[in-house]
Design a protein around this motif. Structure first.
Motif, PDB file in Angstrom:
ATOM      1  N   ILE A   1       0.835  -1.204   0.000  1.00 18.62           N
ATOM      2  CA  ILE A   1       0.000   0.000   0.000  1.00 18.62           C
ATOM      3  C   ILE A   1       0.864   1.246   0.000  1.00 18.62           C
ATOM      4  N   GLY A   2       0.687   2.070  -1.032  1.00 13.78           N
ATOM      5  CA  GLY A   2       1.210   3.425  -1.052  1.00 13.78           C
ATOM      6  C   GLY A   2       0.069   4.355  -0.685  1.00 13.78           C
ATOM      7  N   ARG A   3       0.384   5.517  -0.123  1.00 16.47           N
ATOM      8  CA  ARG A   3      -0.730   6.362   0.336  1.00 16.47           C
ATOM      9  C   ARG A   3      -0.312   7.818   0.423  1.00 16.47           C
ATOM     10  N   GLU A   4      -1.298   8.685   0.189  1.00 18.92           N
ATOM     11  CA  GLU A   4      -1.128  10.105   0.461  1.00 18.92           C
ATOM     12  C   GLU A   4      -1.321  10.337   1.950  1.00 18.92           C
ATOM     13  N   HIS A   5      -0.602  11.313   2.484  1.00 24.04           N
ATOM     14  CA  HIS A   5      -0.742  11.633   3.903  1.00 24.04           C
ATOM     15  C   HIS A   5      -2.145  12.173   4.172  1.00 24.04           C
ATOM     16  N   GLY A   6      -2.810  11.566   5.130  1.00 22.83           N
ATOM     17  CA  GLY A   6      -4.167  11.986   5.469  1.00 22.83           C
ATOM     18  C   GLY A   6      -5.257  11.208   4.752  1.00 22.83           C
TER      19      GLY A   6
ATOM     20  N   LYS B   1       1.758  20.169   6.656  1.00 24.64           N
ATOM     21  CA  LYS B   1       2.253  18.847   7.053  1.00 24.64           C
ATOM     22  C   LYS B   1       2.003  17.826   5.952  1.00 24.64           C
ATOM     23  N   MET B   2       0.830  17.883   5.346  1.00 25.30           N
ATOM     24  CA  MET B   2       0.504  16.983   4.246  1.00 25.30           C
ATOM     25  C   MET B   2       1.464  17.164   3.082  1.00 25.30           C
ATOM     26  N   LYS B   3       1.706  18.405   2.715  1.00 23.72           N
ATOM     27  CA  LYS B   3       2.580  18.693   1.578  1.00 23.72           C
ATOM     28  C   LYS B   3       4.002  18.230   1.842  1.00 23.72           C
ATOM     29  N   PHE B   4       4.501  18.503   3.052  1.00 28.22           N
ATOM     30  CA  PHE B   4       5.857  18.106   3.412  1.00 28.22           C
ATOM     31  C   PHE B   4       6.007  16.580   3.368  1.00 28.22           C
ATOM     32  N   THR B   5       5.054  15.875   3.980  1.00 29.70           N
ATOM     33  CA  THR B   5       5.137  14.418   4.055  1.00 29.70           C
ATOM     34  C   THR B   5       5.020  13.782   2.681  1.00 29.70           C
ATOM     35  N   ASP B   6       4.086  14.271   1.876  1.00 30.61           N
ATOM     36  CA  ASP B   6       3.905  13.695   0.543  1.00 30.61           C
ATOM     37  C   ASP B   6       5.089  13.984  -0.374  1.00 30.61           C
ATOM     38  N   ASN B   7       5.687  15.156  -0.236  1.00 30.57           N
ATOM     39  CA  ASN B   7       6.887  15.456  -1.032  1.00 30.57           C
ATOM     40  C   ASN B   7       8.028  14.519  -0.658  1.00 30.57           C
ATOM     41  N   LYS B   8       8.163  14.240   0.634  1.00 34.36           N
ATOM     42  CA  LYS B   8       9.197  13.326   1.104  1.00 34.36           C
ATOM     43  C   LYS B   8       8.969  11.926   0.537  1.00 34.36           C
ATOM     44  N   ARG B   9       7.718  11.465   0.601  1.00 41.21           N
ATOM     45  CA  ARG B   9       7.398  10.141   0.059  1.00 41.21           C
ATOM     46  C   ARG B   9       7.592  10.093  -1.450  1.00 41.21           C
ATOM     47  N   LYS B  10       7.155  11.129  -2.120  1.00 40.44           N
ATOM     48  CA  LYS B  10       7.282  11.174  -3.584  1.00 40.44           C
ATOM     49  C   LYS B  10       8.740  11.146  -4.012  1.00 40.44           C
ATOM     50  N   ASN B  11       9.557  11.976  -3.386  1.00 42.28           N
ATOM     51  CA  ASN B  11      10.978  12.037  -3.753  1.00 42.28           C
ATOM     52  C   ASN B  11      11.678  10.708  -3.505  1.00 42.28           C
ATOM     53  N   TYR B  12      11.359  10.097  -2.373  1.00 39.45           N
ATOM     54  CA  TYR B  12      11.947   8.797  -2.032  1.00 39.45           C
ATOM     55  C   TYR B  12      11.541   7.741  -3.052  1.00 39.45           C
ATOM     56  N   TYR B  13      10.259   7.663  -3.348  1.00 40.31           N
ATOM     57  CA  TYR B  13       9.739   6.655  -4.275  1.00 40.31           C
ATOM     58  C   TYR B  13      10.285   6.870  -5.687  1.00 40.31           C
ATOM     59  N   ASN B  14      10.213   8.094  -6.163  1.00 40.67           N
ATOM     60  CA  ASN B  14      10.659   8.374  -7.527  1.00 40.67           C
ATOM     61  C   ASN B  14      12.142   8.093  -7.706  1.00 40.67           C
ATOM     62  N   TYR B  15      12.922   8.401  -6.667  1.00 34.51           N
ATOM     63  CA  TYR B  15      14.370   8.228  -6.753  1.00 34.51           C
ATOM     64  C   TYR B  15      14.746   6.747  -6.859  1.00 34.51           C
ATOM     65  N   TYR B  16      14.124   5.908  -6.040  1.00 30.62           N
ATOM     66  CA  TYR B  16      14.527   4.509  -5.969  1.00 30.62           C
ATOM     67  C   TYR B  16      13.798   3.596  -6.954  1.00 30.62           C
ATOM     68  N   THR B  17      12.737   4.077  -7.552  1.00 34.84           N
ATOM     69  CA  THR B  17      11.989   3.217  -8.481  1.00 34.84           C
ATOM     70  C   THR B  17      12.052   3.695  -9.924  1.00 34.84           C
ATOM     71  N   SER B  18      12.446   4.952 -10.139  1.00 34.35           N
ATOM     72  CA  SER B  18      12.410   5.573 -11.477  1.00 34.35           C
ATOM     73  C   SER B  18      10.987   5.571 -12.037  1.00 34.35           C
ATOM     74  N   LYS B  19      10.008   5.559 -11.150  1.00 40.32           N
ATOM     75  CA  LYS B  19       8.602   5.659 -11.540  1.00 40.32           C
ATOM     76  C   LYS B  19       8.004   6.897 -10.873  1.00 40.32           C
ATOM     77  N   LYS B  20       6.732   7.117 -11.073  1.00 44.63           N
ATOM     78  CA  LYS B  20       6.083   8.314 -10.550  1.00 44.63           C
ATOM     79  C   LYS B  20       5.117   7.929  -9.434  1.00 44.63           C
ATOM     80  N   TRP B  21       5.453   8.360  -8.228  1.00 48.38           N
ATOM     81  CA  TRP B  21       4.639   8.068  -7.055  1.00 48.38           C
ATOM     82  C   TRP B  21       3.195   8.530  -7.262  1.00 48.38           C
TER      83      TRP B  21
END
Length: 203
Positions: A7-12, A149-169
């Protein structure tokens, strides 16, 4: 039950709660912060330190801890510290998947386990207003701070996911199912996902 559910998820969005309830419905293990604790225990790294750099890059604490761990890690010397951490998480996620059906939230688990036929990947999103309300209530924040808080958390998740998967969170092509939790509510979302997975299992 044979499936590993990621499960991937948006914060909130309630994604963690949905994952937990789905695991309860199927009577299978649930891994989120539990996964981090297991990694720390197996690798001898303090979970207090680990939580400081989990799903983010570039922390000084991160560098110090990973330097201490590097001598024991089976990685080549020029592998980045960030990659070493990801490799540790990848190995543990694969070990967990080898044990059988479970629910894993976050940690790029959908990508790590993408070649396993018994993996189902889900992404949970929700509209902005419902996420703000949820984050505000849970964290006792006003709407403006909840949105930050939502924006900060989702940006962190997006950057992490995109970096390690080469896909789009969050993009639908990365997942088997994408669902907006606010359309049905948490309980009905869990029920709908369970019914879909039951259908797949019946073949």
């Amino acid at each position: 039950m044979k499936y590993i559910i990621t499960i991937g998820r948006e914060h909130g969005s309630g994604g963690r709660e949905i994952g937990y309830k789905l695991a309860e419905e199927f009577g299978i293990p649930f891994y989120d912060s539990e996964l981090v604790n297991r990694i720390c225990k197996e690798k001898g790294i303090s979970d207090e330190f680990f939580s400081e750099y989990d799903e983010k890059k570039g922390s000084l604490i991160y560098s110090l801890i990973m330097d201490l761990y590097a001598k024991e890690a089976n990685v080549i010397e020029n592998t980045s510290l960030e990659q070493k951490l990801f490799n540790i998480q990848r190995d543990v996620i694969n070990d967990i998947a080898d044990e059988g059906a479970c629910v894993i939230v976050g940690r790029c688990a959908d990508h790590i386990l993408k070649d396993r036929e018994n993996t189902i990947s889900i992404f949970i999103s929700a509209d902005t207003d419902s996420k703000i309300q949820r984050v505000s209530t849970r964290n006792k924040l006003n709407a403006q701070d909840a949105k930050k808080k939502m924006k900060f958390t989702d940006n962190k998740r997006k950057n992490y996911y995109n970096y390690y998967t080469s896909k789009k969170w969050g993009s639908s092509y990365c997942y088997d199912f994408c669902i907006k939790s606010n359309k049905l509510g948490i309980e009905q979302t869990v029920s709908t996902l369970k019914n879909m997975i039951d259908f797949l299992e019946r073949g």
